[in-house]
Design an enzyme around this catalytic site. Sequence first.
Site, PDB file in Angstrom:
ATOM      1  N   GLY A  11      37.603  47.905  45.169  1.00  0.00           N
ATOM      2  CA  GLY A  11      38.829  48.491  45.695  1.00  0.00           C
ATOM      3  C   GLY A  11      40.029  47.587  45.495  1.00  0.00           C
ATOM      4  N   ARG A  72      34.626  51.347  38.916  1.00  0.00           N
ATOM      5  CA  ARG A  72      33.244  50.988  39.231  1.00  0.00           C
ATOM      6  C   ARG A  72      32.356  51.299  38.025  1.00  0.00           C
ATOM      7  NH1 ARG A  72      33.472  49.602  44.419  1.00  0.00           N
ATOM      8  NH2 ARG A  72      35.002  50.617  45.764  1.00  0.00           N
ATOM      9  N   ASP A 103      32.502  41.540  47.626  1.00  0.00           N
ATOM     10  CA  ASP A 103      31.150  41.031  47.463  1.00  0.00           C
ATOM     11  C   ASP A 103      30.398  41.708  46.324  1.00  0.00           C
ATOM     12  OD1 ASP A 103      30.932  43.469  48.724  1.00  0.00           O
ATOM     13  OD2 ASP A 103      29.669  42.768  50.357  1.00  0.00           O
ATOM     14  N   THR A 125      39.973  41.731  48.852  1.00  0.00           N
ATOM     15  CA  THR A 125      39.561  42.940  49.552  1.00  0.00           C
ATOM     16  C   THR A 125      40.251  42.988  50.903  1.00  0.00           C
ATOM     17  OG1 THR A 125      37.716  44.039  50.685  1.00  0.00           O
ATOM     18  CG2 THR A 125      37.477  41.693  50.282  1.00  0.00           C
ATOM     19  N   ASP A 127      39.116  44.244  53.487  1.00  0.00           N
ATOM     20  CA  ASP A 127      38.123  44.271  54.563  1.00  0.00           C
ATOM     21  C   ASP A 127      37.905  42.916  55.219  1.00  0.00           C
ATOM     22  OD1 ASP A 127      37.769  46.941  53.899  1.00  0.00           O
ATOM     23  OD2 ASP A 127      36.106  46.515  52.539  1.00  0.00           O
ATOM     24  N   ASP A 129      35.674  40.677  54.620  1.00  0.00           N
ATOM     25  CA  ASP A 129      34.244  40.642  54.980  1.00  0.00           C
ATOM     26  C   ASP A 129      33.415  39.712  54.106  1.00  0.00           C
ATOM     27  OD1 ASP A 129      34.479  42.095  52.641  1.00  0.00           O
ATOM     28  OD2 ASP A 129      33.187  43.751  53.286  1.00  0.00           O
ATOM     29  N   ARG A 171      35.424  49.137  56.024  1.00  0.00           N
ATOM     30  CA  ARG A 171      34.029  49.356  55.637  1.00  0.00           C
ATOM     31  C   ARG A 171      33.123  49.025  56.825  1.00  0.00           C
ATOM     32  NH1 ARG A 171      31.498  46.803  50.149  1.00  0.00           N
ATOM     33  NH2 ARG A 171      31.802  44.940  51.427  1.00  0.00           N
TER      34      ARG A 171
END
Length: 319
Positions: A11, A72, A103, A125, A127, A129, A171
Amino acid sequence: MNKIALLTSGGDAPGMNTAIRAVVRRGIFKGLDVYGVKNGYKGLMSGHFTPMDFKSVGDILHRGGTILQSTRCDEFKTEEGQKQAIAQMESAGISGLIVIGGDGSFQGASKLNDKGFAAIGIPGTIDNDISGTDYTIGFDTAVNTAVDAIDKIRDTASSHERTYVIEVMGRNAGDIALWAGTCAGAESIIIPEAMDDVDDVIDRVQRGAARGKIHSIIVVAEGVGKGHELGQVIEERTGFETKVTILGHFQRGGSPSAYDRMMSTQMGAKAVDLFVEGVSGVMVGLKNGKLVHTPFKEALENKRTIDLDIYDLARSLSI
């Protein structure tokens, strides 16, 4: 090493273009030829390499998204796909790859490095994360975007005496919800790492109404569940008019914040410097305000933990 390639994967996140600019210009400064790869790993497999110079990254520092685009590619996850990508780079004389992404993107970069092709990751990202860094590129901008949206929604919530459930991205991580909810003064914050049950949320809404509060804001992370379902339950059990807003991909766009620009610039330059020093198989990160680098395997295997002290603080302030 005199030729390196650069791609963005997964993303998009505000600040990716800033990192691209830093990699290209730092690379040129260090005497390297830098090639951009269009469409992530898909472009890598097809050998879609574009020489990049100072001009090609001019006026992109402030732009959201990624000029290299991102697609992707399931085929790259296979052994054959990875070997094909390496063959394309070796054929073009490229000896190092910088990957900006999350990741999943780092898993691909790690596989290439395991096969003997030097790779370095830059965490991009919203996120936030990824283990190995306190912050990822795009997170700060996404939080600011969410806070701005919540502030605007609160004006309407107050005007019409409503309860609002606001679902944010992230996410399976609750960082955006936690930070945005805390900074916007949400009455409840629901995150995967510390899920409040519905009874607690409803109790907070009712207690607020009992002391004269005319609106409530509940921020929920997308990893918890669907905001619409929560809104319906709250309205049914409290009788208060409850509206639901899903911010969605709105949070991934826009001009990066000053913090994201600074972090992206530092990380991009650091990735190039590591290649020049002969380091690979790592991701660049920021820990306690200092640039660090962590082996891919360590970053991927360790689960990043959220700061639950912030969560406890937010709960204590929203009683």
